[in-house]
Design an enzyme around this catalytic site. Structure first.
Site: not given
Length: 147
Positions: A12, A24, A79, A86, A97, A99-101, A110
């Site tokens: 998405n 977002y 999630h 793995d 990592e 994340h926008l939010s 989440r």
């Protein structure tokens, strides 16, 4: 030539700019990628997005073999995917990592995160700017900083 920094996105993210902009933001994925290209300087980038879990796992493995670092927004797979966890555990390059939010401040489902335990660092809640911070960190971790 130095190895590329891989920037991989999950499901998405191709809808950024139109999907829930109040969460977002209004930047499209191409907007983010363009800013990363500018910021990268002489550091090569591999910029990819997929809606398919197996393809993302394959790309993580490719990044481990061919890249200098990996910036990953696994999106909803964060999630749900033990396969991505793995693949990240087998990765021999720094993984950041993004994340926008801030998933920790959102829905209870989440709160489960299979990515964070397998990465060097997490940047969350800073919108599109989080990608820029991740690229700066990746360049620093791999000695690709330009002075």
């Amino acid at each position: 030539m130095s190895k590329p920094v891989y920037v991989l996105g999950g499901p998405n993210l191709n809808l950024l700019g139109s999907r829930e902009p109040e969460i977002y933001g209004r930047d499209t994925l191409e907007d983010i990628h363009q800013r990363l290209r500018t910021l990268a300087g002489s550091t090569p980038l591999e910029l990819r997005q997929t809606n398919h879990e197996g393809e993302l796992v394959t790309w993580i493995q490719e990044a481990s073999a061919s890249g200098s670092a990996l910036i990953l927004n696994a999106a909803a797979y964060t999630h749900t995917s033990i396969a991505i966890h793995d693949a990240l555990k087998a990765c021999n390059i720094p993984v950041i990592e993004v994340h926008l939010s801030n998933p920790a401040a959102r829905d209870s489902f989440r709160q489960v995160n299979y990515v964070s335990p397998a990465v060097k660092a997490t940047i969350a809640g800073l919108g599109a700017y989080g990608y820029e911070l991740a690229l700066m960190a990746a360049k620093s971790l791999t000695g690709q900083e330009e002075t």
